[in-house]
Write a protein that holds these residues in place. Structure first.
Motif, PDB file in Angstrom:
ATOM      1  N   VAL A   1      -1.271   2.095   3.520  1.00 33.19           N
ATOM      2  CA  VAL A   1       0.173   1.177   3.573  1.00 33.19           C
ATOM      3  C   VAL A   1       1.008   1.467   2.494  1.00 33.19           C
ATOM      4  O   VAL A   1       2.232   1.457   2.497  1.00 33.19           O
ATOM      5  CB  VAL A   1      -0.163  -0.194   3.897  1.00 33.19           C
TER       6      VAL A   1
ATOM      7  N   SER B   1       3.714   4.590   4.056  1.00 31.70           N
ATOM      8  CA  SER B   1       4.475   4.032   4.905  1.00 31.70           C
ATOM      9  C   SER B   1       5.592   3.449   4.433  1.00 31.70           C
ATOM     10  O   SER B   1       5.962   3.667   3.154  1.00 31.70           O
ATOM     11  CB  SER B   1       3.596   2.894   5.607  1.00 31.70           C
TER      12      SER B   1
ATOM     13  N   GLN C   1       5.964   0.375  11.235  1.00 27.40           N
ATOM     14  CA  GLN C   1       6.377   1.493  10.215  1.00 27.40           C
ATOM     15  C   GLN C   1       5.665   1.213   8.791  1.00 27.40           C
ATOM     16  O   GLN C   1       5.589   2.010   8.027  1.00 27.40           O
ATOM     17  CB  GLN C   1       7.929   1.717   9.810  1.00 27.40           C
ATOM     18  N   ILE C   2       4.831   0.030   8.793  1.00 26.34           N
ATOM     19  CA  ILE C   2       3.887  -0.266   7.707  1.00 26.34           C
ATOM     20  C   ILE C   2       2.462  -0.105   8.180  1.00 26.34           C
ATOM     21  O   ILE C   2       1.835   0.603   7.401  1.00 26.34           O
ATOM     22  CB  ILE C   2       4.188  -1.705   7.274  1.00 26.34           C
TER      23      ILE C   2
ATOM     24  N   LYS D   1       0.826   2.016  10.079  1.00 21.85           N
ATOM     25  CA  LYS D   1       1.296   3.231  10.994  1.00 21.85           C
ATOM     26  C   LYS D   1       0.255   3.104  12.276  1.00 21.85           C
ATOM     27  O   LYS D   1      -1.073   3.488  11.992  1.00 21.85           O
ATOM     28  CB  LYS D   1       1.295   4.297  10.093  1.00 21.85           C
TER      29      LYS D   1
END
Length: 292
Positions: A199, A203, A247-248, A250
């Motif tokens: 993360v 990301s 998008q954090i 993934k």
């Protein structure tokens, strides 16, 4: 780029712009492991007599910390109990909990407990704490220990089913508790996995990661990733939820730790998924009777 990608990127870019001096692990990336932190924690629950918030004192390797929990609803031992953990930096800490479980508007057929992690009494306290990796790992470890104590409390009360859930940071805590304790009946992690370091390294969240951490990825992975330990536990009681466009957290990376048949996928990102309260509630409550 769809709206889900856009909102995740925009939100993190804005946070990085507004908080340039508050990045994760900006001061230190040294930390004991989760196992070492857990062994160093001394924590006991206060006397619980009714619904309400309870402050807790936890002695740890980094000093005395201050978690808390709130019994939001107690319907009795014949009902399952859901223990829920908030996301990163939620303030107030029960914001997502109240949205997922609006007990004053709809009936929720469960006992409900929400956790407040250490360093989360205010946004300022949280942003100060994340300067050190050891603080972050201690925070997660104390939350694990508190959940374990609350599960014991529920068992003593005679509840037949305990479910541990949480969103984002809370989902990581749920997976960590499963890895190190696995004493709940079911785990329902929302938007989390077992490769936590990714993360901060791979990301859009890396916009909030300090250069010190980015320049030492092996150290971050050694402390925060727990894929191998997670895989050693029977994961048949874990029912995760991930966002395909997150998008954090993934999707392709974090889904690797789960059994594919147990995974629920939302066609959303991190922000839009976190706002899908009805779907999150339905996921947590789904098949909850199986452990009765």
């Amino acid at each position: 780029m769809n709206i889900h990608n856009f909102l995740d990127n925009f939100t993190l870019s804005l946070s990085a712009l507004l908080l340039p001096k508050s990045k994760f692990f900006r001061q230190s990336i040294e930390s004991p492991t989760f196992s070492e932190h857990l062994q160093g924690i001394s924590l006991s629950l206060p006397e619980i007599k009714q619904e309400g918030q309870y402050e807790v004192k936890a002695e740890t390797l980094i000093g005395v910390l201050n978690p808390a929990f709130r019994i939001a609803q107690w319907k009795g031992k014949e009902y399952p109990t859901i223990i829920y953990h908030h996301g990163s930096g939620e303030n107030p800490y029960d914001t997502s909990f109240n949205s997922i479980f609006p007990v004053k508007k709809i009936g929720i057929p469960a006992n409900l407990i929400v956790i407040r992690a250490p360093f989360n009494r205010s946004a300022k306290e949280y942003m100060t704490s994340i300067k050190k990796l050891s603080n972050f790992v201690a925070m997660l470890s104390v939350s694990m220990k508190l959940i374990e104590q609350l599960i014991s409390f529920c068992r003593d009360k005679g509840t037949s089913c305990v479910v541990v859930s949480g969103i984002s940071l809370g989902g990581w805590v749920a997976n960590l508790h499963h890895t190190f304790f696995n004493s709940a009946d079911n785990y329902k992690p929302l938007m989390a996995g077992a490769g936590f370091a990714e993360v901060f390294l791979n990301s859009v969240y890396k916009k909030l990661t300090a250069p010190l951490a980015e320049e030492n990825p092996d150290q971050l992975r050694m402390i925060l990733n727990f894929d191998d330990n997670f895989a050693k536990v029977d994961n048949s009681n874990v029912f995760p939820l991930l966002g395909r466009y997150d998008q954090i957290i993934k999707f392709e990376r974090q889904k690797q730790c789960y059994n594919e048949h147990s995974l629920t996928v939302l066609e959303k990102g991190h922000i839009t998924g976190a706002l899908a309260y009805k779907q999150l509630r339905e996921h947590i409550l789904e098949n909850i009777v199986v452990c009765n």
